[in-house]
Enzyme design. Structure first.
Site, short mmCIF file in Angstrom:
data_model
loop_
_atom_site.label_atom_id
_atom_site.label_comp_id
_atom_site.label_asym_id
_atom_site.label_seq_id
_atom_site.Cartn_x
_atom_site.Cartn_y
_atom_site.Cartn_z
N GLY A 1 0.64 -1.34 -0.18
CA GLY A 1 -0.18 0.03 -0.11
C GLY A 1 0.46 1.35 -0.19
CB SER A 2 3.89 2.45 -0.28
OG SER A 2 4.32 1.91 -2.08
CG ASN A 3 1.67 3.23 -5.53
OD1 ASN A 3 1.37 4.51 -6.26
ND2 ASN A 3 1.67 1.58 -5.39
CG ASN B 1 -3.96 -0.94 -12.39
OD1 ASN B 1 -4.29 -1.32 -11.05
ND2 ASN B 1 -3.91 -1.87 -13.87
CG HIS C 1 1.54 -2.89 -15.55
ND1 HIS C 1 1.29 -3.74 -15.01
CD2 HIS C 1 2.35 -2.55 -16.15
CE1 HIS C 1 1.88 -4.87 -15.26
NE2 HIS C 1 2.56 -4.57 -15.67
CB SER D 1 1.58 1.89 -17.97
OG SER D 1 2.72 2.56 -18.93
CB THR E 1 -10.67 -2.08 -20.71
OG1 THR E 1 -9.70 -2.75 -21.02
CG2 THR E 1 -11.16 -0.15 -20.78
CG ASP F 1 -1.12 -5.16 -16.56
OD1 ASP F 1 -2.18 -4.42 -15.47
OD2 ASP F 1 -0.94 -6.66 -16.25
CD GLN G 1 10.28 9.29 -11.25
OE1 GLN G 1 9.77 10.06 -11.35
NE2 GLN G 1 10.52 9.54 -10.46
CD GLU G 2 4.46 2.24 -9.19
OE1 GLU G 2 4.45 1.53 -10.21
OE2 GLU G 2 4.63 1.76 -7.94
C1 GAR Z 1 3.07 -1.08 -7.32
O1 GAR Z 1 4.56 -1.49 -8.01
C2 GAR Z 1 2.09 -1.27 -8.82
O2 GAR Z 1 2.32 -0.98 -9.71
C3 GAR Z 1 1.68 -2.54 -9.00
O3 GAR Z 1 1.95 -3.49 -8.34
C4 GAR Z 1 2.98 -2.54 -6.93
C5 GAR Z 1 2.05 -2.11 -5.69
O4 GAR Z 1 2.79 -1.05 -4.24
N1 GAR Z 1 1.23 -2.34 -9.61
C6 GAR Z 1 0.45 -3.99 -10.64
O5 GAR Z 1 1.51 -4.75 -10.74
C7 GAR Z 1 -0.19 -4.36 -11.22
N2 GAR Z 1 -0.22 -5.31 -12.80
P1 GAR Z 1 2.48 -0.81 -3.61
O6 GAR Z 1 1.38 -1.77 -2.94
O7 GAR Z 1 3.16 -0.42 -2.21
O8 GAR Z 1 1.46 0.48 -3.41
#
Ligand code: GAR
Length: 219
Positions: free
Chosen positions: A15-17, A110, A112, A139, A144, A148, A176-177
């Protein structure tokens, strides 16, 4: 002034995002409010992050459901019951049914960790290294039914250096995310971003290509 848009964040793990989206809300509360966090894994650390921020959380354990359809229906009942306007997938590692993705078409994002259409699925950082790529990244796209595969809104490029390994590259992409995702969520909340006829519209312009950015820095 309009009230902030209500959003739900779906997670499966760290859950860092989610944290970055919460932190951004705290700095700019006028745009959106994370009203609900759902995890398909009861032990996901992201649940603790949300609870610490005083956000309602739900663990809907997919292993308790007979199939994808009944699991998705349980999530849909909660999401619709909470009246959320946007669903943000942030490390949510379940394939969604076509019915679910159609129900929220144009209202679900989403993130990715690759430059789509390259490397859908898992292990994206290692696959980019193994292919000898010089550029990697992330990305953000509308969801949809195709895994991905929805129209891409924004990509951030991350150069691969000679001494990068899977961990170092994953860290760079993650950094960057954490800047990019709150920014795009805010675009949506400000009603600058739309999906129309399977194309992305930003500020009334139909994007022929995703927005491409480099080297974002935290505020
Ligand atoms: C992130 O890097 C995200 O881009 C990826 O999972 C990670 C979750 O990190 N998502 C995918 O691969 C989706 N296909 P987080 O739990 O620390 O946010």
């Amino acid at each position: 002034m309009n009230s902030p848009m209500k959003i739900a964040v779906l997670i499966s793990g760290n859950g860092s995002n989610l944290q970055a989206i919460i932190d951004h809300q705290h700095k700019h509360p006028e745009h959106y409010e994370v009203a609900l966090v759902i995890s398909n894994r009861p032990n996901a650390y992201g649940i603790q992050r949300a609870q610490k921020a005083g956000i309602k959380t739900l663990a809907i354990d997919h292993t308790n459901f007979a199939d994808r359809t009944s699991f998705d229906q349980a999530m849909q009942a909660e999401l619709d019951g909470h009246g959320v306007d946007l669903i943000v997938l942030a490390g949510f590692m379940r394939i969604l049914t076509e019915e679910f993705t159609q129900h929220y078409l144009g209202k679900m994002l989403n993130i990715h960790p690759s430059l789509l259409p390259k490397y859908t699925g898992l292990n994206t950082h290692q696959r980019a290294l193994d292919s000898g790529d010089q550029l990697h990244g992330l990305s953000i796209h509308f969801v949809t039914p195709e895994l991905d595969g929805g129209p891409v809104i924004l990509q951030v490029l991350v150069p691969i250096e000679k001494d990068d390994n899977e961990d170092s590259l994953a860290n760079k992409v993650h950094e960057q995310e954490h800047v990019a995702y709150p920014m795009v969520v805010e675009w949506f909340a400000e009603q600058r971003l739309e999906l129309k006829d399977n194309q992305v519209w930003l500020d009334q312009n139909c994007l022929q290509d995703p927005v491409i950015l480099n080297d974002l820095h935290p505020e």
